[in-house]
Every structure is written in structure tokens, then in C-alpha cells.
Design a protein around this motif. Sequence first.
Motif, PDB file in Angstrom:
ATOM      1  N   LEU A  33      10.159  23.651  12.557  1.00 21.88           N
ATOM      2  CA  LEU A  33      10.550  22.502  13.528  1.00 21.88           C
ATOM      3  C   LEU A  33      11.647  23.076  14.394  1.00 21.88           C
ATOM      4  CD1 LEU A  33      10.863  19.671  11.067  1.00 21.88           C
ATOM      5  CD2 LEU A  33       9.192  19.884  12.983  1.00 21.88           C
ATOM      6  N   ASP A  34      11.596  22.687  15.677  1.00 17.94           N
ATOM      7  CA  ASP A  34      12.626  23.245  16.611  1.00 17.94           C
ATOM      8  C   ASP A  34      13.963  23.044  15.981  1.00 17.94           C
ATOM      9  OD1 ASP A  34      10.720  24.039  18.271  1.00 17.94           O
ATOM     10  OD2 ASP A  34      10.726  22.536  19.504  1.00 17.94           O
ATOM     11  N   ASP A  35      14.071  21.827  15.419  1.00 17.07           N
ATOM     12  CA  ASP A  35      15.190  21.300  14.713  1.00 17.07           C
ATOM     13  C   ASP A  35      15.513  21.513  13.299  1.00 17.07           C
ATOM     14  OD1 ASP A  35      13.719  19.258  14.560  1.00 17.07           O
ATOM     15  OD2 ASP A  35      15.392  17.912  15.215  1.00 17.07           O
ATOM     16  N   GLY A  36      14.495  22.198  12.743  1.00 18.01           N
ATOM     17  CA  GLY A  36      14.268  22.369  11.262  1.00 18.01           C
ATOM     18  C   GLY A  36      15.185  23.221  10.700  1.00 18.01           C
ATOM     19  N   ARG A  37      15.419  23.080   9.252  1.00 18.56           N
ATOM     20  CA  ARG A  37      16.330  23.902   8.727  1.00 18.56           C
ATOM     21  C   ARG A  37      15.849  23.920   7.195  1.00 18.56           C
ATOM     22  NH1 ARG A  37      23.181  23.516   7.962  1.00 18.56           N
ATOM     23  NH2 ARG A  37      23.201  26.126   7.713  1.00 18.56           N
ATOM     24  N   VAL A  38      16.081  25.195   6.538  1.00 21.02           N
ATOM     25  CA  VAL A  38      15.889  25.339   5.240  1.00 21.02           C
ATOM     26  C   VAL A  38      17.054  25.902   4.453  1.00 21.02           C
ATOM     27  CG1 VAL A  38      14.413  26.324   3.496  1.00 21.02           C
ATOM     28  CG2 VAL A  38      13.354  25.533   5.469  1.00 21.02           C
ATOM     29  N   VAL A  39      17.612  25.348   3.604  1.00 20.88           N
ATOM     30  CA  VAL A  39      18.911  26.113   2.868  1.00 20.88           C
ATOM     31  C   VAL A  39      18.943  25.902   1.294  1.00 20.88           C
ATOM     32  CG1 VAL A  39      20.325  25.516   5.073  1.00 20.88           C
ATOM     33  CG2 VAL A  39      20.286  23.898   3.155  1.00 20.88           C
ATOM     34  N   ALA A  40      19.660  26.765   0.797  1.00 18.73           N
ATOM     35  CA  ALA A  40      19.872  26.628  -0.494  1.00 18.73           C
ATOM     36  C   ALA A  40      21.100  26.423  -0.908  1.00 18.73           C
ATOM     37  CB  ALA A  40      19.162  27.902  -1.361  1.00 18.73           C
ATOM     38  N   LEU A  41      21.427  25.731  -1.928  1.00 20.81           N
ATOM     39  CA  LEU A  41      22.722  25.499  -2.586  1.00 20.81           C
ATOM     40  C   LEU A  41      22.921  26.103  -4.022  1.00 20.81           C
ATOM     41  CD1 LEU A  41      25.457  23.909  -2.270  1.00 20.81           C
ATOM     42  CD2 LEU A  41      24.731  22.153  -3.284  1.00 20.81           C
ATOM     43  N   ARG A  42      23.764  27.149  -3.961  1.00 21.77           N
ATOM     44  CA  ARG A  42      23.945  27.955  -5.277  1.00 21.77           C
ATOM     45  C   ARG A  42      24.769  26.977  -6.213  1.00 21.77           C
ATOM     46  NH1 ARG A  42      27.375  32.728  -6.483  1.00 21.77           N
ATOM     47  NH2 ARG A  42      27.207  32.913  -8.694  1.00 21.77           N
TER      48      ARG A  42
ATOM     49  N   THR B 124      23.270  28.374   1.816  1.00 19.36           N
ATOM     50  CA  THR B 124      22.572  29.856   1.909  1.00 19.36           C
ATOM     51  C   THR B 124      21.537  29.551   3.000  1.00 19.36           C
ATOM     52  OG1 THR B 124      23.105  30.839  -0.261  1.00 19.36           O
ATOM     53  CG2 THR B 124      21.423  31.672   1.143  1.00 19.36           C
ATOM     54  N   GLU B 125      21.536  30.186   4.160  1.00 20.20           N
ATOM     55  CA  GLU B 125      20.621  29.929   5.228  1.00 20.20           C
ATOM     56  C   GLU B 125      19.261  30.813   4.881  1.00 20.20           C
ATOM     57  OE1 GLU B 125      18.758  28.174   8.023  1.00 20.20           O
ATOM     58  OE2 GLU B 125      20.880  27.771   8.100  1.00 20.20           O
ATOM     59  N   LEU B 126      17.937  29.906   4.890  1.00 21.26           N
ATOM     60  CA  LEU B 126      16.937  30.361   4.737  1.00 21.26           C
ATOM     61  C   LEU B 126      15.864  30.227   5.451  1.00 21.26           C
ATOM     62  CD1 LEU B 126      16.844  29.664   0.637  1.00 21.26           C
ATOM     63  CD2 LEU B 126      17.349  31.991   1.721  1.00 21.26           C
ATOM     64  N   THR B 127      16.161  29.504   6.728  1.00 15.81           N
ATOM     65  CA  THR B 127      15.026  29.101   7.650  1.00 15.81           C
ATOM     66  C   THR B 127      14.269  30.121   8.049  1.00 15.81           C
ATOM     67  OG1 THR B 127      16.761  27.432   8.429  1.00 15.81           O
ATOM     68  CG2 THR B 127      14.575  27.619   9.798  1.00 15.81           C
ATOM     69  N   ASP B 128      14.833  31.506   8.250  1.00 11.52           N
ATOM     70  CA  ASP B 128      14.014  32.368   9.084  1.00 11.52           C
ATOM     71  C   ASP B 128      13.051  33.209   8.075  1.00 11.52           C
ATOM     72  OD1 ASP B 128      16.383  33.227   7.695  1.00 11.52           O
ATOM     73  OD2 ASP B 128      16.221  35.380   8.444  1.00 11.52           O
ATOM     74  N   VAL B 129      13.459  32.996   6.706  1.00  9.88           N
ATOM     75  CA  VAL B 129      12.415  33.647   5.871  1.00  9.88           C
ATOM     76  C   VAL B 129      11.311  32.696   5.008  1.00  9.88           C
ATOM     77  CG1 VAL B 129      14.081  35.384   5.079  1.00  9.88           C
ATOM     78  CG2 VAL B 129      14.067  33.247   3.818  1.00  9.88           C
ATOM     79  N   MET B 130      11.263  31.649   5.349  1.00 10.99           N
ATOM     80  CA  MET B 130      10.615  30.353   4.762  1.00 10.99           C
ATOM     81  C   MET B 130       9.450  30.195   6.061  1.00 10.99           C
ATOM     82  SD  MET B 130      11.629  30.190   1.688  1.00 10.99           S
ATOM     83  CE  MET B 130      12.815  30.381   0.555  1.00 10.99           C
ATOM     84  N   ARG B 131       9.394  30.548   6.937  1.00 14.43           N
ATOM     85  CA  ARG B 131       8.381  30.094   7.752  1.00 14.43           C
ATOM     86  C   ARG B 131       6.707  30.537   7.546  1.00 14.43           C
ATOM     87  NH1 ARG B 131      12.456  31.724  11.845  1.00 14.43           N
ATOM     88  NH2 ARG B 131      13.018  29.897  12.840  1.00 14.43           N
ATOM     89  N   GLU B 132       6.745  31.437   6.558  1.00 12.66           N
ATOM     90  CA  GLU B 132       5.319  32.046   6.366  1.00 12.66           C
ATOM     91  C   GLU B 132       4.853  31.754   4.802  1.00 12.66           C
ATOM     92  OE1 GLU B 132       3.530  33.007   8.775  1.00 12.66           O
ATOM     93  OE2 GLU B 132       5.189  33.028  10.346  1.00 12.66           O
TER      94      GLU B 132
ATOM     95  N   PHE C 134       4.630  27.325   0.346  1.00 11.33           N
ATOM     96  CA  PHE C 134       5.333  26.039   0.243  1.00 11.33           C
ATOM     97  C   PHE C 134       5.235  25.015   1.410  1.00 11.33           C
ATOM     98  CE2 PHE C 134       8.741  23.452  -1.882  1.00 11.33           C
ATOM     99  CZ  PHE C 134       8.080  22.408  -2.382  1.00 11.33           C
ATOM    100  N   LYS C 135       4.611  24.291   1.746  1.00  4.92           N
ATOM    101  CA  LYS C 135       4.374  23.541   2.838  1.00  4.92           C
ATOM    102  C   LYS C 135       5.726  22.817   3.288  1.00  4.92           C
ATOM    103  CE  LYS C 135       0.572  24.995   4.094  1.00  4.92           C
ATOM    104  NZ  LYS C 135       0.016  26.132   5.072  1.00  4.92           N
ATOM    105  N   VAL C 136       6.482  22.495   2.045  1.00  5.38           N
ATOM    106  CA  VAL C 136       7.625  21.734   2.511  1.00  5.38           C
ATOM    107  C   VAL C 136       8.559  22.813   3.224  1.00  5.38           C
ATOM    108  CG1 VAL C 136       9.725  20.649   1.315  1.00  5.38           C
ATOM    109  CG2 VAL C 136       7.622  20.131   0.437  1.00  5.38           C
ATOM    110  N   PHE C 137       8.803  23.788   2.865  1.00  7.37           N
ATOM    111  CA  PHE C 137       9.591  24.778   3.496  1.00  7.37           C
ATOM    112  C   PHE C 137       8.962  25.151   4.685  1.00  7.37           C
ATOM    113  CE2 PHE C 137      11.785  26.451  -0.652  1.00  7.37           C
ATOM    114  CZ  PHE C 137      12.290  25.507  -0.974  1.00  7.37           C
TER     115      PHE C 137
END
Length: 598
Positions: free
Chosen positions: A317-326, A297-305, A308-311
Motif C-alpha cells: 500500500l502507498d500508505d501501508g506499514r508493517v512493524v514489530a513490537l518487541r 521495528t520498521e519492517l515494511t521494506d522486507v515484507m513486500r515479497e 504471508f499476505k497480511v504483511f
Amino acid sequence: MTLRSHTLGAVTEALLGQTISLCGWVQRRRDHGGVIFIDLRDREGLVQVVCDPDRAAMFAVAEGVRNEYCVQVRGLVRARPQGTENASLGSGKVELLCHELQVLNASAALPFQLDDDNLSETTRLTHRVLDLRRPQMQHNLKLRYRVSMAVRRYLDAQGFIDIETPMLTKSTPEGARDYLVPSRVNAGQFFALPQSPQLFKQMLMVSGFDRYYQITKCFRDEDLRADRQPEFTQIDCETSFLDETEIRGLFEPMIRGVFAEVLGVRLAEPFPVMPYSEAMARFGSDKPDLRVRMEFTELTDVMREVEFKVFSAAAALDDGRVVALRVPGGGQISRSEIDAYTDFVKIYGAKGLAWIKVNEVARGRDGLQSPIVKNLHDAAIAALLERSGARDGDLLLFGADRAKVVNAALGALRVKIGHSEFGRAAGLFEDAWKPLWVVDFPMFEFDDDEQRWVACHHPFTAPKDEHVDYLASDPGRCLAKAYDMVLNGWEIGGGSVRIHRADMQRKVFTALGIGEEEARAKFGFLLDALQYGAPPHGGIAFGLDRIVTMMTGAASIRDVIAFPKTQRAQCLLTDAPSAVDERQLRELHIRLRQDTPT
């Protein structure tokens, strides 16, 4: 007299009453109160031989034979006594009453019993000659032969011809590391063993052999895994005047036919087709195992603000990504198991593994269990639950880093959980054959160490027509006419449409930072060949070892290769590689460096 009139697999009721001669190995000798039974084995089957004491000379020989003696027997085929038939054997309704028995060669004491299923791989590879006598290895190599023959029949019917290409060729280090071969005649110069016949098969297309194939050895001096060997076998194919869709349409039926003929398995028709970008977005892999019923599940756009600093740091990052695996039903997974998953993803460069247990979706934040929930704002939590489709009792696992790390770590974790005992019990794994074409690969990826663009496949792959301008302006956006065939998480074949014009090949070399002088030194023969009316062409290469490994269910491709190397690229049977004497080195104009003590 002929030593052997029949193979053991041919001994059936059809031979009742006939006197025949057989040869093979003693699998087992049994002395039943004066009558000796010998189970005689060859690659085709097993026959029970009855040695009666009435023939004293023969019986004396039978008393002395032991396991793995190579023997010749002559006798009468007769029906087994009622009640002693063996339905698991082709010869199970008959036996051979032995008239004559000759030991062709005795066997020394065995280092292990052939029916021992708990042998170490070191023992097996050291005594490979004996290991290959075991039923599973005989089965594997015979199945490999059947695959090769099915491939040859298909390609022959499609107008392909088998042409050999050189084993000693020019080193062109634009891929994996070459195996180098010093030249005795040309002092200080080296051949390379081919990583693939790529350039020669392209030149065969220029020569007018518009459909070529070869089942050939290739060599790569690289770090090894269960599905890698320093020398491996490739089903190498090239054809002219077809586009990428037509090439896929030509070779998909070949693989479908091989599986049907050899295994009786019907693969999907047609194979699904998925762009590389979609495969990475959904599964974090360009060779996704579609048997596993989980995706990102793509979450990069909703985790910028989020706090939780890890997210938030990864999302920035220009090449960063945050995802969830359900993980459906994963709420029952213990904390110690999650800690083990954390250690697992660290192998792939991840710094850790955040998680949330979903106890009660309807309660929103209050229905979630995790130390990170307090650092996620309401909008992020709402988006997370909605996008992932989380249900009560689920587990959410997170990756947050550079996209390359996230994809590798969470992609591997997805497969690990899916294949686990929990995953299978929870219905997260489908035991089936799941083929897939992955297409539209990037032409290039940026190498941080070398600070330049490198080819994702090889530098002879053609760019998409509409992306040619990106070669000079933005190589990272350029997509290739490349395609991989994937099956159950393994890439079993890969290919592309090739560059057939010298001017386009020079543009690609320029994008790779290969100047005119270097291009001429390394690939001048190819550039020259492309000048002479080179046709549009493309091809594909299949990994024979990988295909047979999957078909047999073997744990490693070493189990489908007659004489493989270890993961340290050593042959334990012949003790290779080994030192050579000084005279040989002098003839090759080589002097070894002496290790300096530290």
C-alpha cells in the motif's frame, strides 16, 4: 462576637492557653462514657474538640450533633494528654476544651459516607457538593489553585498581561464542533462559544499587546474521554517577535518551575526534542509515553515479497506499514493473553495481531514459535531478528495495515503492555516524569470523507519557510512551525508560530480548499487585521485540567474540576442540559423538530 478567630489549620501549640472560636463541619462525633469528642474539619485542617458534661447547656447541644453538621465552637486550647497525640495532624498535640457550641446548620442524613472509597462516579457527581468535602477532592482543587498561581507569577515576571477575550463569538467550523448560542436580538443568527481564544489573541498581537495570557474556559462539542470535557480550562499564551525555538525556551521553564514549586519534582533540563516523524516511526504516537521501554521495528521494506499476505499486502500500500513490537521476556505471556491483546487492537481498527515467540535466536527459523513463520522467507526472518534485537524468551507482536491503523493500534498496545503488571515486573516501565517536545508537525492531513486537505493543528499555523512552495504543489509534504509539549504520554501543551501576513494566510486557505468568498465570510476580520503591520507572533496553550490530573494521579480530569460533566456531557448535579419552555424558544426564534417514529 466573631464566629471564627482561626481556621483549623492554624490551631497548633502556638495557641496553647488561648480562648479561640472555630467553625467547621463535624467529621465524627464520639461519646466516651460521658465525655463527647468532636472531630471538627474545615478545608485547612482538623481539630479535636472535647465537650465536658460540666457545661450542661453546651453538652446537651453536643449530644445532638451528627456528622456534617456545620457548627461553631468556642473554647480553650490545651495540650492533649500524654500518649494521645496524633502526629498525622498539624493540631495533633493540642485539643480544644469546648466552652460554647452552636449548631449553625444541621445536616440531613447523608446519601453516602464521605470516607467511602467505593462510590460510583454517578453517585459522586449527583451529590458533588458532598463529594467535594472529601479530603482527596479538597487536595485536588487546592493543588489546582497552586498550579494556577505559580503560572500567573511566572508569566507576570516575564511581562505577560492577563486580557479577557469574548465568550460569545463567531462560529468558524474548521476544528472541533462548536457549541452554538442562538441570538434573541438577531433572529436566526448564532454565536459560538470559543474552542480557544485563537483569533482574538492573534489580533491582540496586531494591537501591540506583545505578551498576553489568559486562564480561560474553552468549549468543544465532541466525543468525550477520560481526558476530555465539553468545557475545559486552558492556559492560553501569545507573544510577538519570537521564533519557535525561543517560544519553547520561554515556556519550558514555566512548566519546570510549576512542577518544582507544587510537587517538588525536578523535570529534565532541557526537555528532549523529537521530530513528529521520529515519534511516529518509533512509537506510533505524536505524544509518546517515554516511560515505556519498547519501540517499533520498521519492517515494511522486507515484507513486500513474503508469502504471508497480511504483511505483503500492507507493505504494498502507498500508505501501508508493517512493524514489530518487541516485548522483552514476553515469551512467558500466555496464548489467552495474546488473544486479549488481539481483541484490544481491534478497537483501533486492526484486523488482527500476528505474533512470534522467540525461543532460541541462534537456531534462526527453528527457534521461533508462531503459525506465520512458515510464510516468511529467510531474508525476512533474518532482518526481523537483527533489526528488533530479539533475544531468547522475547515476544514479537506485529502490526500490518495502513500506517494510521498500525500506529494507533500498536502504539496503544505498547502503552498497555508497558503499564501492565507484567510490563512493570519485566522492567518495561520506568516510574518517572518524562517530558518531551514534539516538533515539525505536518501542516495538513488528507480527510478521506471530505476528500480535501485539513489543518493538523489549525489553519493559522505558519508553514516552515523552506516548505512554502509545497502549499500549492504538494501540501502533504509541508511541515509546520508547530510544537507540542508531551509528558508521560499526554499532550499537556501545544502551539505554533502563526501566519502574520495576509497573503500567506490566503495561500493556506487555498490549500485547505477555502475560496476567497468563504475566507472573507469566515475570517475577513482576521485578514483585515493582518494588513495593518501585524508582527511575527506565536504562542502555546496548556491544558490546566490535564496538568493537574497528572500531578494528583487522578483517574480522570473530572476529579480535578469542581463541577464537571459526565462522558455524556451532562451535569448530574443540576440535571443539565434540560428542556426549556416554549416561550423561551419563541423568543429565540427556534422551533424544535419532532422525532419521526421509525
